[in-house]
Design a protein around this motif. Structure first.
Motif, PDB file in Angstrom:
ATOM      1  N   PHE A 134       0.691  -1.095  -0.061  1.00 32.06           N
ATOM      2  CA  PHE A 134      -0.150   0.020   0.148  1.00 32.06           C
ATOM      3  C   PHE A 134       1.002   1.205   0.074  1.00 32.06           C
ATOM      4  N   LYS A 135       0.622   2.035  -1.019  1.00 33.54           N
ATOM      5  CA  LYS A 135       1.360   3.455  -1.236  1.00 33.54           C
ATOM      6  C   LYS A 135       0.505   4.492  -0.748  1.00 33.54           C
ATOM      7  N   VAL A 136       0.950   5.842  -1.104  1.00 38.19           N
ATOM      8  CA  VAL A 136      -0.033   7.193  -1.063  1.00 38.19           C
ATOM      9  C   VAL A 136      -1.266   6.569  -1.622  1.00 38.19           C
ATOM     10  N   PRO A 137      -2.600   6.834  -1.132  1.00 38.65           N
ATOM     11  CA  PRO A 137      -3.709   6.647  -1.649  1.00 38.65           C
ATOM     12  C   PRO A 137      -3.779   7.238  -2.914  1.00 38.65           C
ATOM     13  N   ARG A 149      -9.868   0.571   0.651  1.00 41.36           N
ATOM     14  CA  ARG A 149      -8.879  -0.012  -0.109  1.00 41.36           C
ATOM     15  C   ARG A 149      -8.299  -1.403   0.404  1.00 41.36           C
ATOM     16  N   TYR A 150      -8.432  -1.382   1.883  1.00 39.99           N
ATOM     17  CA  TYR A 150      -7.624  -2.625   2.438  1.00 39.99           C
ATOM     18  C   TYR A 150      -8.666  -3.753   2.348  1.00 39.99           C
ATOM     19  N   ARG A 165       2.761  -2.798   4.555  1.00 42.87           N
ATOM     20  CA  ARG A 165       1.896  -1.780   5.004  1.00 42.87           C
ATOM     21  C   ARG A 165       0.564  -2.037   4.817  1.00 42.87           C
ATOM     22  N   GLU A 169      -1.377   2.448   8.345  1.00 44.99           N
ATOM     23  CA  GLU A 169      -0.780   3.807   7.840  1.00 44.99           C
ATOM     24  C   GLU A 169      -1.707   4.910   8.163  1.00 44.99           C
ATOM     25  N   ASP A 170      -2.780   4.607   8.298  1.00 45.00           N
ATOM     26  CA  ASP A 170      -3.768   5.689   8.570  1.00 45.00           C
ATOM     27  C   ASP A 170      -4.028   6.029   9.931  1.00 45.00           C
ATOM     28  N   VAL A 173       1.641   7.075   9.371  1.00 46.40           N
ATOM     29  CA  VAL A 173       2.088   8.079   8.625  1.00 46.40           C
ATOM     30  C   VAL A 173       1.088   9.675   8.543  1.00 46.40           C
TER      31      VAL A 173
END
Ligand code: AMP
Ligand code: MG
Length: 311
Positions: A134-137, A149-150, A165, A169-170, A173
Motif C-alpha cells: 500500500f502506497k500513498v492513496p 482499499r484494504y 503496509r 498507515e492511516d 504516517v
C-alpha cells in the motif's frame, strides 16, 4: 454431517460457530498449541513480544538486537524447516477453501518488510498467496473511507494474503504528517478494531507483525542503499526526511500497537536488527498459527474407492 468438509464450513454462519469448531479441532492436539483460539499464545518462538490487550506497548524496552543465542547459519536451517511447514499447511488451507490468513507487516522505512516477505514466503504456492503493497492513496482511494482499499484486498477463502503496509498507515504516517485532524485519526483505532473483529468473525485469522529496528540500524541500512548501486532503486530521499521524525513515528507505532492489540488480533513485535533472526521468528509464528488453525483436506464428494479411470 456434510459430505464436503470445506462446503460445510462455508455454509456455517460466521462467528461463534467457526470459532468453537476451531477450538474443538485443536483441543486434542498433542502440541497443546492453541494459537488459533488464543493468538496471544501464537509465538512459541522466543524473542517476539506479543502486546497483551489492555497493556501499554513500550517499544523502548524491547531489544531490537535480540538474536535468541542463535548464529546465522543455524537460524537459516531452522527457517528452511519453517518454510516447509508453511507450504504444507498452505496447501491444506487452500484445499479446505473455508478460512483464510491475513498477515500484516508494519515497520519504519528500511525496517525489513520486503525482505521478510521474500524470505518467509519463498516456496509457497503462488496460487494460494497474494501480496499487496500500500502506497500513498490514489485519488479514487482518497474519495472513500480509509478502510475501503484494504477491505477490497482482504483474503478470499483458502488464501494467505500479505499486507506490506496496511490500514495502520492511516494512524501512522497520516498522524505524523498531520494529514487529517487528530479526532479523525484517533477514532480510527476503534474502527480498525471493529474491522479486524469482523474479519476474524468471518473466518480470517489476522496476524500482525511490527518489525522493530533501532535508529542506528536504520542509519546503516540507509547508508548501504546510498553506497550500493544495486540498492539505489530502494533509496528514497524522502526517507531522510522521515528519519528526522523518528521519535514521532515510534510514538505513533507504540500507540497503534497499544490501542489495536485485541484478543483476536494482537500485535507481535519482532526484534528485526538481525535479518535472519527476524525471518525465523516471523516464519515460525506463521507456521504455528496455521498449524493451530488446523486446516483439513476436504473429504471426497462420494465414495470413490472402487472407481476405475476409463481409457
Ligand atoms: P514504500 O513502501 O517505501 O514504497 O513507500 C510507500 C509510501 O506510501 C510510504 O511513504 C508510506 O508512508 C506511504 N503511504 C502508505 N499508505 C499511506 C496512507 N494511507 N496515507 C499516506 N501515505 C501512505
Ligand atoms: Mg520506501
Amino acid at each position: 454431517m456434510s459430505k464436503h468438509h470445506g462446503k460445510h464450513r462455508r455454509d456455517q454462519p460466521p462467528g461463534e460457530t467457526s470459532s468453537s469448531a476451531l477450538q474443538r479441532d485443536v483441543s486434542h492436539r498433542k502440541t497443546g498449541k492453541v494459537a488459533g483460539v488464543d493468538p496471544i499464545l501464537a509465538p512459541a518462538a522466543t524473542g517476539i513480544v506479543t502486546v497483551r490487550p489492555g497493556t501499554r506497548c513500550d517499544l523502548g524496552s524491547i531489544d531490537a538486537d535480540a538474536g535468541g543465542g542463535l548464529d546465522k547459519e543455524a537460524a537459516k536451517a531452522v527457517l528452511a524447516t519453517e518454510r516447509a511447514r508453511i507450504a504444507a499447511l498452505q496447501e491444506r488451507l487452500y484445499a479446505e477453501h473455508a478460512r483464510s490468513l491475513l498477515v500484516v507487516f508494519q515497520a519504519i522505512d528500511t525496517g525489513g518488510k520486503d525482505g521478510s516477505i521474500r524470505a518467509v514466503f519463498e516456496g509457497v504456492n503462488p496460487q494460494g498467496c497474494r501480496v499487496w503493497s500500500f502506497k500513498v492513496p490514489s485519488a479514487e482511494e482518497s474519495d472513500h473511507d480509509f478502510l475501503w482499499r484494504y477491505h477490497a484486498k482482504a483474503p478470499a477463502r483458502g488464501m494467505i494474503t500479505v499486507f506490506n503496509r496496511s490500514h495502520y498507515e492511516d494512524v501512522l504516517v497520516v498522524r505524523v504528517k498531520d494529514l487529517v485532524a487528530e479526532p479523525v485519526w484517533r477514532a480510527r483505532y476503534a474502527q480498525i478494531n471493529d474491522f479486524e473483529r469482523m474479519l476474524s468473525a468471518s473466518g480470517t485469522t489476522v496476524l500482525k507483525f511490527f518489525l522493530h529496528i533501532s535508529k542506528d540500524e536504520q542509519r546503516e541500512r540507509l547508508e548501504a542503499r546510498i553506497a550500493d548501486p544495486d540498492k539505489h532503486w530502494k533509496f528514497d530521499p524522502a526517507d531522510l526526511v522521515e528519519r528526522k521524525a523518528w521519535n514521532a513515528y515510534q510514538a505513533a507505532f507504540a500507540d497503534a500497537l497499544t490501542e489495536c492489540s485485541t484478543p483476536q488480533a494482537p500485535w507481535h513485535v519482532v526484534p528485526a536488527n538481525r535479518k535472519w533472526y527476524r525471518n525465523l521468528l516471523v516464519a515460525r509464528t506463521i507456521a504455528d498459527t496455521l498449524e493451530a488453525m488446523d486446516p483439513r483436506f476436504p473429504r471426497a464428494q462420494a465414495d470413490i474407492s472402487g472407481l476405475t479411470v476409463p481409457d
